[in-house]
Structure formats: C-alpha cells, structure tokens
Design an enzyme around this catalytic site. Structure first.
Site, mmCIF file in Angstrom:
data_model
loop_
_atom_site.group_PDB
_atom_site.id
_atom_site.type_symbol
_atom_site.label_atom_id
_atom_site.label_comp_id
_atom_site.label_asym_id
_atom_site.label_seq_id
_atom_site.Cartn_x
_atom_site.Cartn_y
_atom_site.Cartn_z
ATOM 1 N N HIS A 60 -1.083 -74.656 16.108
ATOM 2 C CA HIS A 60 -2.352 -74.678 16.848
ATOM 3 C C HIS A 60 -2.622 -73.297 17.446
ATOM 4 O O HIS A 60 -1.960 -72.875 18.400
ATOM 5 C CB HIS A 60 -2.307 -75.727 17.964
ATOM 6 C CG HIS A 60 -3.646 -75.943 18.614
ATOM 7 N ND1 HIS A 60 -4.438 -77.032 18.339
ATOM 8 C CD2 HIS A 60 -4.326 -75.203 19.522
ATOM 9 C CE1 HIS A 60 -5.551 -76.964 19.055
ATOM 10 N NE2 HIS A 60 -5.503 -75.852 19.783
ATOM 11 N N HIS A 62 -5.967 -70.028 17.945
ATOM 12 C CA HIS A 62 -7.362 -69.591 17.826
ATOM 13 C C HIS A 62 -7.361 -68.096 17.510
ATOM 14 O O HIS A 62 -7.362 -67.261 18.414
ATOM 15 C CB HIS A 62 -8.124 -69.883 19.121
ATOM 16 C CG HIS A 62 -8.316 -71.335 19.377
ATOM 17 N ND1 HIS A 62 -9.443 -72.022 18.981
ATOM 18 C CD2 HIS A 62 -7.498 -72.254 19.963
ATOM 19 C CE1 HIS A 62 -9.323 -73.296 19.329
ATOM 20 N NE2 HIS A 62 -8.146 -73.465 19.926
ATOM 21 N N GLN A 155 -16.542 -75.819 18.282
ATOM 22 C CA GLN A 155 -16.200 -75.569 19.688
ATOM 23 C C GLN A 155 -17.204 -76.207 20.651
ATOM 24 O O GLN A 155 -16.831 -76.706 21.716
ATOM 25 C CB GLN A 155 -16.143 -74.066 19.943
ATOM 26 C CG GLN A 155 -15.943 -73.650 21.387
ATOM 27 C CD GLN A 155 -14.553 -73.910 21.911
ATOM 28 O OE1 GLN A 155 -13.620 -73.185 21.613
ATOM 29 N NE2 GLN A 155 -14.396 -74.971 22.688
ATOM 30 N N HIS A 213 -8.925 -81.184 18.569
ATOM 31 C CA HIS A 213 -8.727 -81.037 20.003
ATOM 32 C C HIS A 213 -9.105 -82.381 20.606
ATOM 33 O O HIS A 213 -10.239 -82.838 20.439
ATOM 34 C CB HIS A 213 -9.646 -79.975 20.573
ATOM 35 C CG HIS A 213 -9.281 -78.569 20.235
ATOM 36 N ND1 HIS A 213 -9.186 -78.116 18.937
ATOM 37 C CD2 HIS A 213 -9.004 -77.507 21.046
ATOM 38 C CE1 HIS A 213 -8.871 -76.833 18.958
ATOM 39 N NE2 HIS A 213 -8.739 -76.440 20.221
ATOM 40 N N GLU A 216 -8.387 -83.022 25.890
ATOM 41 C CA GLU A 216 -7.887 -81.869 26.647
ATOM 42 C C GLU A 216 -8.551 -81.908 28.025
ATOM 43 O O GLU A 216 -9.481 -81.167 28.322
ATOM 44 C CB GLU A 216 -8.178 -80.562 25.926
ATOM 45 C CG GLU A 216 -7.493 -79.369 26.570
ATOM 46 C CD GLU A 216 -7.791 -78.063 25.864
ATOM 47 O OE1 GLU A 216 -7.244 -77.035 26.304
ATOM 48 O OE2 GLU A 216 -8.563 -78.043 24.893
ATOM 49 N N ASP A 312 -1.549 -71.666 20.855
ATOM 50 C CA ASP A 312 -2.947 -71.898 21.229
ATOM 51 C C ASP A 312 -3.708 -70.594 21.420
ATOM 52 O O ASP A 312 -4.652 -70.311 20.684
ATOM 53 C CB ASP A 312 -3.028 -72.775 22.475
ATOM 54 C CG ASP A 312 -4.408 -73.385 22.689
ATOM 55 O OD1 ASP A 312 -5.272 -73.215 21.817
ATOM 56 O OD2 ASP A 312 -4.619 -74.047 23.731
ATOM 57 N N TRP A 318 -9.113 -67.695 27.477
ATOM 58 C CA TRP A 318 -8.401 -68.794 28.128
ATOM 59 C C TRP A 318 -7.033 -68.395 28.684
ATOM 60 O O TRP A 318 -6.508 -69.059 29.555
ATOM 61 C CB TRP A 318 -8.215 -69.948 27.137
ATOM 62 C CG TRP A 318 -9.499 -70.579 26.735
ATOM 63 C CD1 TRP A 318 -10.136 -71.624 27.369
ATOM 64 C CD2 TRP A 318 -10.336 -70.227 25.637
ATOM 65 N NE1 TRP A 318 -11.308 -71.928 26.719
ATOM 66 C CE2 TRP A 318 -11.455 -71.095 25.653
ATOM 67 C CE3 TRP A 318 -10.244 -69.257 24.619
ATOM 68 C CZ2 TRP A 318 -12.470 -71.024 24.695
ATOM 69 C CZ3 TRP A 318 -11.260 -69.191 23.672
ATOM 70 C CH2 TRP A 318 -12.361 -70.063 23.718
#
Length: 428
Positions: A60, A62, A155, A213, A216, A312, A318
């Site tokens: 996982h 991005h 997203q 996802h 979350e 992630d 983030w």
C-alpha cells in the site's frame, strides 16, 4: 556451473547454515551446507550466518504524491482531511515529468532498501488522469528491477463527482492493474456501500483484483468492510480483494467485531494496515485517552486472514517522514499492535515480505527452488533482530543480479578496556 552460490545463510524461518544456488535468474536449490567445492559457481558469497530474506514488498503506497512534502505547504493539523485538501491544492500544479522524477527517485530508495515490489494507488479523480499516465510510465521504466502494481484510486470518491467513475474505468483501460475505492469518503454511508458494489462488479467483469481504502476513520460506525466482504462473497472474488487501513475497527465494540472478522475470513479478504500513517493520522480528534487507530492486526491474523503492513506515504501531504524502509513499518506495527512475543515479531516480518507478496499475487516469490532469485542479505542474525535494528541491507539481488550493496551498521568507539567497534547485533 552455477551463476551464484550464497552459503552460511540464516533464513527467516530459522534454518541456519543454508545455501542458495542460483542458475539463469532462478533459485536452483536451497540446501544446508552447500559449498563451492560441492557446487561450483561463477560467484560465491559467504553470508557469515546473517539473514537472507526474500525482498520486501509494500502492499500500500501512494507514489504519485511521494517526495512532495511542503508543496504547496505543510499539513499543520496532521489530519487525514487536511492532507486530502492539500493534495487537492497541489494537483493543479503537477506535471508528468515531476511525478515521474519523484517516483523514480523513490524507486531508487526502494531498491537500496531491498524493497522490490510495490502496490501504488494512482489518483484517477482528475479527468486528465495525469498521475495514472505518469505512473504507467514509471512502471515501464522500473520493470527490469522492481514490480510496480498500480491501483485505480478515486481519491475524491466515485459518486461525489460527475465523471469520476468514467475516469476510473479509463484508467483501467490504460492498463492499471487493480480496482480501488474510498467508500468512507463518499457523501453518505449508503453511497459508500453503493460504490463498493459498483467497483467490485467492475473488477469481477474485468478479472481484476480489488484494493479499497476502507473505513480509514475513527468512527466505529464506518463499516464498509462488511459490505466489501459481502460483495466479495456474492461475486466470487475470494482471495482477490483487499481492504486497506480498516482503522475504524480499532474503535468498534467487541461484539460487532466478533461477527465481522468471521465474515471477512469467509470472503478471504486481504488486509493492509499502515502502522506509520495510522498511528499518525488517527485519534486526532481525541483528548485522552487517545486511540492508536490501527486495525486489529493480531486478531485478524489469528482468524487466518492475510495481513500486511504498508508504508502508505513518504514525505507527502499526509506524512513528513519515511525512507522506503519496510522494516520501519514493521517496527511501528510491532509496537502499536503490542506484538512482542517471538512468534508475533516474526509475524511482523512476514507482514512486510510473504504476506504482501500473496496479496499482490507475485509470481515466483520466495526462497524455494524455482522462485525468482530475488533476495536481500541483512545485517541481522534473524527476522526479529532485523526489525529491532531496521537492519542495514548489505546486498540486494534481482534475478541473481546484484542491484545494491551497503555497509553494516557499525560505530567505532574508544573506551578503556572495551572492544573498539559496536555493531549492535545481540551478544551470542
């Protein structure tokens, strides 16, 4: 004659004095005590009793946003929602070349860390599909040395905006591997559940895997994983569907979870927890006691589900940290889930190697005859020590070819009556 022979290696399952013979990019033999006189090879490597592992796998990530930290500003609140808003601010300034350059730099880091397979979500929200085109370019470039699997990730949700579902379908038509989703970010619980149904049907029609996802959130009533499990059952997608994050499960009551986990097990759902990010983003609205926010990893493993740890994010809207080190994710996961027995710590190592490899469906992964000769020599004597030290990667091979080489973690000291070097390995 063999191409490569590694001898006196310790394997993650605890076997010692093991040898790995390589021929034509594949593992020809794994046996105890093979030496050059018994199995001549063009190259022989003495592992010195240290750990040889299959490569690390990140289930996982991005990659379209990685290494963008500070653009256009930093996430001051540290929350998931500010991160999403920040990414929305950054997207209009993105260029194909900038995404590719950052992603290739990250892949360099990954190889240096022995991370040779990554599942990355690619944002499909913009009709231009700029992140998708960029990461498909990256996938082609890194294919000789790194498996990059891409997820079509809406997203901003697939039902919140007109055209979002069409953009996701176009991404799949371009060659994106996996169907993604974000049901908890749809406008209502009902629309979230509907998005799960729609996306799973697309995956079933196209023979794709699913990685959503899911939940979350700190909201214990965010229960889209239940719908994901039911749709998996209905469509016969067993073993092809992964729920990522699932952080709301940390806040659910035990009675409901006692029903939910068996449902997930029946559907053979895969699970990805992201310890570094979950512990950072979740519980932001709490005072004290503050929730950890990571999903129920030990309980899910005990029920027979395949659970992996993902990284992630690395230096993006983030998360300000990270360096492509899956042992850092395992180290955090061990602490957050309080998995401190010897067996549990070995499970944490599995969560960044064999478990994510299974979720990605990697062909020829492992340390067995016939597997591709991908492996990592670590400056540690076993898997538990590797996590404790976030062990240096001494050598990284892909199909029997050396890709990266590093130095052990050692420090010279000058103390009366003491040895002049510290290597941090446990005393034996």
């Amino acid at each position: 004659m063999l191409d490569l022979l590694i001898h006196d290696a310790t394997l993650p399952d605890g076997r010692t004095n093991m040898s790995i013979a390589v021929q034509d990019g594949r593992i020809a033999e794994v046996a105890e005590g093979l030496t050059a006189d018994k199995a001549p090879a063009h190259e022989t490597v003495d592992a010195g009793g240290l750990l040889v592992s299959p490569p690390f796998v990140d289930a996982h990530f991005h990659m379209d946003s990685t290494l963008s930290y500070g653009q256009p500003r930093v996430n001051e609140s540290g929350t998931l929602l500010e991160g999403i808003a920040l990414w929305g601010e950054l997207k209009p300034t993105l260029t194909h070349d900038a995404i590719v350059e950052r992603a290739l730099a990250y892949c360099d880091w990954a190889v240096a860390r022995g991370l040779l397979a990554i599942r990355s979500h690619a944002d499909t929200s913009d009709p231009s599909l700029l992140p998708v085109h960029a990461l498909l370019d990256v996938k082609r470039r890194v294919a000789p040395y790194l498996d990059l699997q891409l997820v079509a990730f809406p997203q901003d949700g697939v039902l919140r905006r007109a055209g979002a579902l069409d953009s996701l379908k176009r991404a799949l038509a371009l060659g994106v591997d996996v169907v993604g989703g974000i049901p908890h970010f749809e406008r209502t619980m009902a629309e979230g559940a509907e998005s799960v149904r729609i996306l799973c049907e697309i995956a079933a029609d196209q023979g794709k895997r699913v990685d959503m996802h899911c939940d979350e959130s700190d909201d214990p009533l965010s229960r889209h994983v239940e719908t994901l499990a039911c749709e998996t059952q209905r469509l016969g997608l067993h073993g092809r569907v992964t729920g990522s994050h699932l952080t709301s499960m940390h806040s659910m009551d035990n009675y409901y979870v006692s029903k939910l986990i068996p449902l997930m097990a029946e559907a053979q759902l895969g699970v990805v927890a992201n310890p570094l990010i979950n512990i950072t983003l979740q519980g932001r609205h709490d005072s004290y006691p503050r929730r950890r926010g990571m999903t129920r990893v030990p309980e899910l493993m005990a029920a027979g589900l395949t659970v992996a740890f993902g990284h992630d994010c690395v230096m993006d809207p983030w998360y300000a940290g990270g360096s492509a080190d899956m042992l850092e994710a395992a180290h955090m996961g061990l602490h957050v889930a309080q998995m401190t027995s010897q067996a549990a710590m070995r499970q944490c190592f599995d969560a960044v190697t064999v478990n994510p490899a299974k979720l990605l469906g990697l062909e020829g992964y492992g340390l067995a005859p016939g597997c591709r000769a991908d492996f990592v020599l670590l400056h540690a004597r076993d898997a538990v020590e590797a996590i404790r030290l976030r062990a240096a990667r001494l050598k990284v091979w892909r199909a029997g070819r050396l890709l990266a080489e590093g130095a052990p973690q050692q420090v010279r000291i000058d103390l009366p009556g003491r040895a002049g070097r510290v290597d941090f390995l446990r005393a034996v």
